[in-house]
Design a protein around this motif. Structure first.
Motif, PDB file in Angstrom:
ATOM      1  N   LYS A   1       0.827  -1.203   0.000  1.00  0.00           N
ATOM      2  CA  LYS A   1       0.000   0.000   0.000  1.00  0.00           C
ATOM      3  C   LYS A   1       0.867   1.261   0.000  1.00  0.00           C
ATOM      4  O   LYS A   1       0.588   2.214  -0.734  1.00  0.00           O
TER       5      LYS A   1
ATOM      6  N   ARG B   1       2.370   1.781  -3.472  1.00  0.00           N
ATOM      7  CA  ARG B   1       1.448   2.137  -4.558  1.00  0.00           C
ATOM      8  C   ARG B   1       0.722   3.447  -4.296  1.00  0.00           C
ATOM      9  O   ARG B   1      -0.024   3.926  -5.164  1.00  0.00           O
ATOM     10  N   GLU B   2       0.924   4.041  -3.124  1.00  0.00           N
ATOM     11  CA  GLU B   2       0.072   5.144  -2.687  1.00  0.00           C
ATOM     12  C   GLU B   2       0.019   6.300  -3.684  1.00  0.00           C
ATOM     13  O   GLU B   2      -1.025   6.893  -3.887  1.00  0.00           O
TER      14      GLU B   2
ATOM     15  N   VAL C   1      -2.433  -5.078  -8.728  1.00  0.00           N
ATOM     16  CA  VAL C   1      -2.083  -5.855  -7.548  1.00  0.00           C
ATOM     17  C   VAL C   1      -2.751  -7.212  -7.668  1.00  0.00           C
ATOM     18  O   VAL C   1      -3.964  -7.298  -7.818  1.00  0.00           O
TER      19      VAL C   1
ATOM     20  N   ALA D   1      -3.471 -10.297  -5.638  1.00  0.00           N
ATOM     21  CA  ALA D   1      -3.444 -10.909  -4.310  1.00  0.00           C
ATOM     22  C   ALA D   1      -3.933 -12.336  -4.467  1.00  0.00           C
ATOM     23  O   ALA D   1      -4.998 -12.581  -5.026  1.00  0.00           O
ATOM     24  N   VAL D   2      -3.130 -13.256  -3.990  1.00  0.00           N
ATOM     25  CA  VAL D   2      -3.407 -14.660  -4.267  1.00  0.00           C
ATOM     26  C   VAL D   2      -4.387 -15.218  -3.259  1.00  0.00           C
ATOM     27  O   VAL D   2      -4.202 -15.092  -2.055  1.00  0.00           O
ATOM     28  N   SER D   3      -5.457 -15.823  -3.741  1.00  0.00           N
ATOM     29  CA  SER D   3      -6.325 -16.591  -2.850  1.00  0.00           C
ATOM     30  C   SER D   3      -6.334 -18.032  -3.347  1.00  0.00           C
ATOM     31  O   SER D   3      -5.640 -18.366  -4.304  1.00  0.00           O
TER      32      SER D   3
ATOM     33  N   ILE E   1     -12.087  -4.667  16.424  1.00  0.00           N
ATOM     34  CA  ILE E   1     -13.250  -5.033  15.604  1.00  0.00           C
ATOM     35  C   ILE E   1     -13.014  -4.728  14.117  1.00  0.00           C
ATOM     36  O   ILE E   1     -13.473  -5.454  13.248  1.00  0.00           O
ATOM     37  N   GLU E   2     -12.257  -3.690  13.850  1.00  0.00           N
ATOM     38  CA  GLU E   2     -12.030  -3.319  12.452  1.00  0.00           C
ATOM     39  C   GLU E   2     -11.024  -4.237  11.757  1.00  0.00           C
ATOM     40  O   GLU E   2     -10.863  -4.185  10.545  1.00  0.00           O
TER      41      GLU E   2
ATOM     42  N   TRP F   1     -11.637  -9.298  10.624  1.00  0.00           N
ATOM     43  CA  TRP F   1     -11.806 -10.044   9.374  1.00  0.00           C
ATOM     44  C   TRP F   1     -10.457 -10.534   8.827  1.00  0.00           C
ATOM     45  O   TRP F   1     -10.401 -11.453   8.019  1.00  0.00           O
TER      46      TRP F   1
ATOM     47  N   TYR G   1     -13.065   1.821   6.568  1.00  0.00           N
ATOM     48  CA  TYR G   1     -13.421   0.561   7.222  1.00  0.00           C
ATOM     49  C   TYR G   1     -14.823   0.101   6.803  1.00  0.00           C
ATOM     50  O   TYR G   1     -15.047  -1.062   6.475  1.00  0.00           O
TER      51      TYR G   1
ATOM     52  N   ARG H   1     -16.886  -6.551   1.626  1.00  0.00           N
ATOM     53  CA  ARG H   1     -16.726  -7.941   2.059  1.00  0.00           C
ATOM     54  C   ARG H   1     -18.079  -8.642   2.037  1.00  0.00           C
ATOM     55  O   ARG H   1     -18.181  -9.806   1.677  1.00  0.00           O
TER      56      ARG H   1
ATOM     57  N   ASN I   1      -7.305   5.639  -7.481  1.00  0.00           N
ATOM     58  CA  ASN I   1      -6.256   4.927  -6.754  1.00  0.00           C
ATOM     59  C   ASN I   1      -6.643   4.756  -5.287  1.00  0.00           C
ATOM     60  O   ASN I   1      -6.428   3.700  -4.704  1.00  0.00           O
TER      61      ASN I   1
ATOM     62  N   TYR J   1      -9.124   1.958  -5.281  1.00  0.00           N
ATOM     63  CA  TYR J   1      -8.442   0.682  -5.572  1.00  0.00           C
ATOM     64  C   TYR J   1      -7.710   0.196  -4.321  1.00  0.00           C
ATOM     65  O   TYR J   1      -7.752  -0.991  -3.979  1.00  0.00           O
ATOM     66  N   MET J   2      -7.068   1.130  -3.596  1.00  0.00           N
ATOM     67  CA  MET J   2      -6.308   0.741  -2.409  1.00  0.00           C
ATOM     68  C   MET J   2      -7.207   0.323  -1.256  1.00  0.00           C
ATOM     69  O   MET J   2      -6.813  -0.458  -0.409  1.00  0.00           O
TER      70      MET J   2
ATOM     71  N   SER K   1      -7.696  -6.600  -2.795  1.00  0.00           N
ATOM     72  CA  SER K   1      -7.126  -6.979  -4.100  1.00  0.00           C
ATOM     73  C   SER K   1      -7.499  -8.391  -4.509  1.00  0.00           C
ATOM     74  O   SER K   1      -7.419  -8.741  -5.674  1.00  0.00           O
ATOM     75  N   LYS K   2      -7.904  -9.202  -3.556  1.00  0.00           N
ATOM     76  CA  LYS K   2      -8.235 -10.589  -3.890  1.00  0.00           C
ATOM     77  C   LYS K   2      -9.410 -10.659  -4.850  1.00  0.00           C
ATOM     78  O   LYS K   2      -9.545 -11.602  -5.609  1.00  0.00           O
TER      79      LYS K   2
END
Lengths: 475, 475
Positions: free
Chosen positions: A296, A299-300, A309, A311-313, A407-408, A411, B9, B16, B42, B45-46, B50-51
């Motif tokens: 992050k 890339r900001e 990006v 991201a592997v799942s 809490i934030e 996940w 958040y 999600r 951007n 996107y951030m 990303s998944k």
């Protein structure tokens, strides 16, 4: 000679079997213009079940093709398990065309290195169960002239004959191909004479039948042993040990350094774009090591149209039905773009090894496959940096607990993370093996102390910038 | 104003949820050059995971883009269930660019028709559960100038400012966009002022949160009723009844006619290629009606590099996670090529209706969606022919039995074929509904008597040839 119906039936039977057995098949047809390879290929295409057969014609490269690694088009078209590709012209034709036309857009090396990429590609597929059959179709000058004359008689088809003749003049196709055919390649060529169409078809069909029959016979149908083994009982490593006290940054210092580095990163993005250099950034590391936050910060300030990006799942069914590199190879940034990989193809030798998703044979051969793959990216001009974010076990525990409390951030933590933590030593050993076996000049590993997130972020930015500047100054 | 962490958040939470609920989300960001839409995009996107988030930038069209229908690029990038696309510039920017540049390669109609295609595309996605959010970013002339000046100060980024200025001059982007925004569209635009970056980000985030929250609230989570209904008790139709005695051909007659028609077909392939016209051939009909053999006779003398055969089998997981037209839309032949579809998108209103795989709402709305889809192909210059091969129930029985007896054909018949046969009347009714509702000028149905295979093959060839010649002569 007539086309043999029995052969067509047998070919159908054999390919229905490879389909059912999930064997991917690639049939390559090369041959000079007007040699008859179209008609031969069409007969083959018609004989196979369209439900799982793809006809992949390699056409002269377009601008967009030249913005990716040399083998990209073939990665994009890789058949999945049980599918059949007919490659009408292949990487061989592409190689000859690029070389003779002096194309250098996506070739940063000697053409010999591209030959190596091609060989490595075939070897890798072969070692992963792909059945590759290579045919070279040719015929006498006389027969070819007859084909051309016949085309020219028809005013609608005449231009096709002219195109053939032009191509014949343009490239040293036949000579170059004879070189390849004469070489001692892992997968040998079958030459087919097209003097008589039906003979040629019968030869093509019976060769395919014979080779697939052999393959099916020797196919090992016992389920692959996926036993987790090959780990040291009490593994110790120095590789990921740092004086974390020293490798840290105070907040004010960090706040002062970050904006300049981010601006420089933004400039580099535009310079990469102008120089058409692809940049590949791989992030691995322990869970909660801060990969996402690190990416992050990098890339900001970037222009989002110039980076992605990944991201592997967990892999999808479609991805599982392909070679494990496929989903990454098809996500490589094009020239001038940046590709972030938040976890990567290294999953093969990390999670897949530790959890037993890959067999010992599979992950053991992966180191070399990965080196070859990264080499092919480098050969196309890519800059590659691989970061391993390392944190110690206590720090991970702290972060896990913090995530559970907040809490934030809840996940972000799952029972899987806790399970992985129990295998800390095994992941460490797999990581050390990985780094030792895949740390290359063209794609080096950077082990980054990650206990202090600020330090790690600044460090990664610095490494990218200095690597880029080194490349730029050498040019 | 600061960027609101709480908003970020919440945005994470909301996306999600849409991800878990399998809701596909498309966020469109339009705006003139130097308006700040890059920075805004951007930030978005951030903030997303990303998944399952893709950043899709619509760039100026390349030659290859102009060889496909106008909406093709967006079909290719359609998010699957639960995924999020950020469309940085979208079909709107593409429309304006094409129109102003006077591009006609893949536009065979008035630009107004392309607007209809765009509207239909949005409507279709909306009706199928896609959540589309449209944002238009703009700011005052003054702020924009400030952005440009700042870019120009940096020698490395200067060219980007120049590119912006060039684009500003090139197109009437803002005026055209204001037209769209002023229109009464199914999915309205949200305008965002970029005077202050953080305000703009907060507005963007809170609008997305609000809209997704509403969507999630009203999301109907009761399982879709897939009850097979809406069939007549004793269905009778004249549509598929022929005097099969008359619609037949003796073998010598057939053998004499076939080669000339096949040669003409080959010529037409080359003419299509030269005129860059795509030809779409759809084959539907009862089981064992002879679709595969019919297609085979048409493709027998074609150049395999210029056509593809798409034979439909059960959809993969990946296909099921997309709109039902997706797998076909991404297989449409490019200009100058021929695409055979051995079964097609009509499965939605045939097998999916009869077997209850689609709900009544889903298959009922599909007729219009399909008409719109075919219209968009026509708008790009495609010639479309749809064949329904009809055979009577006795003849089907004969063929089924013959397949079971003949060892070489046994693989062609499964218990599923027998089960389908039991629903003969329902398939007939679904077929009649389909033909009545989707028989259009631009994509007409041809019902072909199929009891005599030879007759059907000759008839299909003749229809393709005469349609092509009609199109050619009108031009």
């Amino acid at each position: 000679m007539e086309i043999d119906d029995e052969l067509e039936y047998q070919l159908g039977e054999m390919t229905r079997k490879t389909h059912e057995m999930d064997i991917p098949v690639m049939i390559i047809i090369e041959g000079p213009p007007a040699s008859g390879k179209s008609r031969l290929s069409n007969a083959l295409y018609m004989a196979l079940d369209s439900k799982y057969t793809d006809f992949v014609a390699t056409r002269p490269a377009r601008e967009i093709d030249l913005r990716y690694p040399f083998m990209q088009r073939f990665w994009n078209h890789l058949p999945k398990e049980g599918d059949i590709n007919i490659h009408f012209r292949s990487w061989y034709a592409q190689y000859i065309e690029y070389k003779e036309a002096g194309i250098t857009e996506n070739i940063a090396v000697d053409y010999k290195d591209i030959c190596n990429d091609m060989e490595n590609f075939e070897k890798m597929l072969h070692n992963n169960g792909y059945e590759i059959l290579k045919f070279y179709v040719n015929t006498s000058e006389e027969v070819r002239q007859r084909h051309l004359e016949k085309l020219k008689e028809n005013p609608i088809l005449k231009w096709k004959a002219e195109e053939f003749e032009e191509n014949l003049e343009l490239y040293n196709y036949e000579e170059e191909m004879q070189d390849f055919i004469g070489k001692d390649q892992l997968i040998p060529w079958t030459e087919i004479d097209f003097e008589h169409k039906n003979d040629a078809i019968n030869t093509l069909f019976s060769t395919i039948i014979e080779k697939l029959e052999k393959r099916i016979e020797k196919e090992d149908t016992t389920p692959v042993q996926r036993i987790v083994s090959d780990f040291t009982r009490y593994f110790e490593t120095e590789l990921f040990t740092f004086d974390f006290e020293e490798e840290s940054l105070k907040k004010p210092e960090y706040k002062e350094m970050l904006p300049d580095l981010q601006l420089r990163m933004r400039e580099i993005q535009f310079q990469l774009y102008r120089h058409k250099i692809p940049l590949v950034l791989v992030y691995e590391g322990m869970d909660a090591a801060g990969k996402g936050g690190n990416i992050k910060r990098t890339r900001e300030r970037l222009d989002p149209t110039g980076y992605t990006v990944n991201a592997v799942s967990a892999p999808t069914d479609m991805e599982l039905a392909h070679h494990y590199l496929w989903r990454f190879a098809t996500s490589i940034p094009r020239s001038g773009h940046i590709g972030f990989f938040d976890r990567s193809w290294y999953g093969r030798v990390l999670v897949e090894r530790v959890e037993g998703f890959a067999s010992q044979k599979e992950w053991s051969q992966a180191y070399e496959e990965i080196n070859d793959f990264e080499r092919s990216l480098y050969n196309s001009g890519a800059i590659i940096l691989k970061f391993f974010l390392s944190l110690d076990k206590d720090e991970q525990l702290k972060r896990f607990e913090k995530r559970e409390e907040n809490i934030e951030k809840q996940w972000k933590i799952t029972s899987e993370d806790w399970r992985n933590r129990e295998k800390w030593e095994q992941y460490l050993e797999a990581s050390e093996d990985m780094i030792k076996k895949t740390d290359t000049d063209y794609a080096p590993w950077h082990i980054i102390p990650g206990n202090d997130k600020r330090y790690a972020r600044i460090e990664v930015l610095k490494r990218i910038i200095s690597t880029y500047e080194k490349v730029l100054n050498n040019e």
